[in-house]
Design an enzyme around this catalytic site. Structure first.
Site, short mmCIF file in Angstrom:
data_model
loop_
_atom_site.label_atom_id
_atom_site.label_comp_id
_atom_site.label_asym_id
_atom_site.label_seq_id
_atom_site.Cartn_x
_atom_site.Cartn_y
_atom_site.Cartn_z
N HIS A 128 0.85 -1.03 -0.07
CA HIS A 128 -0.04 0.00 -0.04
C HIS A 128 0.97 1.26 -0.25
O HIS A 128 2.02 1.24 0.67
CB HIS A 128 -0.89 -0.01 1.41
CG HIS A 128 -2.04 -0.33 1.21
ND1 HIS A 128 -2.85 -0.13 -0.13
CD2 HIS A 128 -3.12 -1.19 2.01
CE1 HIS A 128 -4.14 -0.83 0.09
NE2 HIS A 128 -4.27 -1.24 1.32
N CYS A 190 0.57 1.81 -5.46
CA CYS A 190 -0.26 2.86 -6.14
C CYS A 190 0.80 3.87 -6.17
O CYS A 190 1.38 4.53 -5.34
CB CYS A 190 -1.48 3.11 -5.27
SG CYS A 190 -2.81 2.05 -5.34
#
Length: 222
Positions: A128, A190
Site C-alpha cells: 500500500h 499505487c
C-alpha cells in the site's frame, strides 16, 4: 444572531478537529499500530517460514478496497509470514505475507503469484501507498535507480539492485510475468491516492548469501 455565530463556531471547530484527527491517525496511530501488529512476525524462524511457503502454494488475491485507518488488524497471521523485505536507503522494513488480501496489505508486503520463490524468476510483491511517507510501501517513492533491495527467508539473503521505475495503469498485469533468462524482483504500489496508476519498481538479483544474525538489525529496523 448569537445562536448562528455559536453554530458557525461549532462547525469550524468540528472541521478542524476532524482534520487534526485524520492527521493524528495517519502519521501517529497508523505507523505505531502497524509496528505493534507486525512485531510477532519478526520472531518467526527459518523453519516456520519454510513451512509457511510450502503451505501457501496458492496465493489468495482479494478485491482491494481502501479501508479506514481505524480498521487495522490486531496482529499479523504468523502462518502468512514467508519472509522479510528491507530497503535501507529509504528506511523500509516489512514482513512479506502470503496473499494480496486487504488484511495483509495493511500490515506488510504481499506476494502476488503462486509458487514464487526468492532468488528465482520474477518475484513479485505488492504494498500500500499511504499519506505518510514512512508507512508500508510509501518510502518506495523516494527510492532511486541503483539502490538495493534485500529479501530474506531467514535461510538466505537476496540482494537486488533497482534498474527500472515506471508508471503504468492497473491493467498492465504483464509486469508480473516471468522474463526469460532473468532473475528479478518486481514491487508494485499505487502512484496516487485514488489508485488510478501503479508505480512499478524492477530490480535485478545481484547477490545471494547465507542468512546469519548479522542481518538481524537491517530486517528489524523500523
Amino acid at each position: 444572531m448569537g445562536y448562528r455565530r455559536l453554530l458557525s463556531a461549532f462547525f469550524i471547530v468540528l472541521g478542524i478537529s476532524l482534520i487534526l484527527g485524520q492527521i493524528l491517525l495517519t502519521y501517529g496511530v497508523q505507523p505505531q499500530w502497524i509496528q505493534k501488529a507486525t512485531l510477532p512476525a519478526y520472531q518467526v524462524d527459518a523453519a516456520q517460514i519454510a513451512q509457511n511457503i510450502e503451505r501457501t502454494q496458492g496465493v489468495e488475491i482479494e478485491e482491494i478496497t481502501q479501508l479506514p485507518v481505524w480498521s487495522l488488524p490486531d496482529m499479523v497471521d504468523l502462518n502468512d509470514v514467508v519472509g522479510f523485505i528491507a530497503v535501507p536507503s529509504v528506511g523500509l522494513s516489512l514482513p512479506i505475507l502470503s496473499g494480496t488480501t486487504n488484511k495483509n496489505l495493511q500490515l506488510g508486503a504481499t506476494t502476488m503469484k503462486e509458487n514464487q520463490r526468492m532468488g528465482s524468476k520474477n518475484y513479485t510483491l505488492a504494498g500500500h501507498r499511504t499519506q505518510s511517507d514512512t508507512t508500508l510501501f510509501s518510502p518506495l517513492r523516494r527510492m532511486e535507480i541503483g539502490e538495493d533491495v534485500y529479501l530474506t527467508d531467514k535461510s538466505k539473503v537476496y540482494r537486488y539492485r533497482l534498474k527500472t521505475v515506471k508508471i503504468v495503469s492497473p491493467e498492465h498485469v504483464d509486469v508480473l510475468d516471468d522474463v526469460k533468462d532473468s532473475v528479478i524482483l518486481t514491487l508494485v504500489t499505487c502512484e496516487d491516492s485514488n489508485g488510478i496508476q501503479r508505480r512499478i519498481l524492477i530490480a535485478d538479483l545481484v547477490e545471494e548469501t547465507e542468512y546469519d544474525e548479522s542481518w538481524h538489525t537491517m530486517f528489524n529496523e523500523r
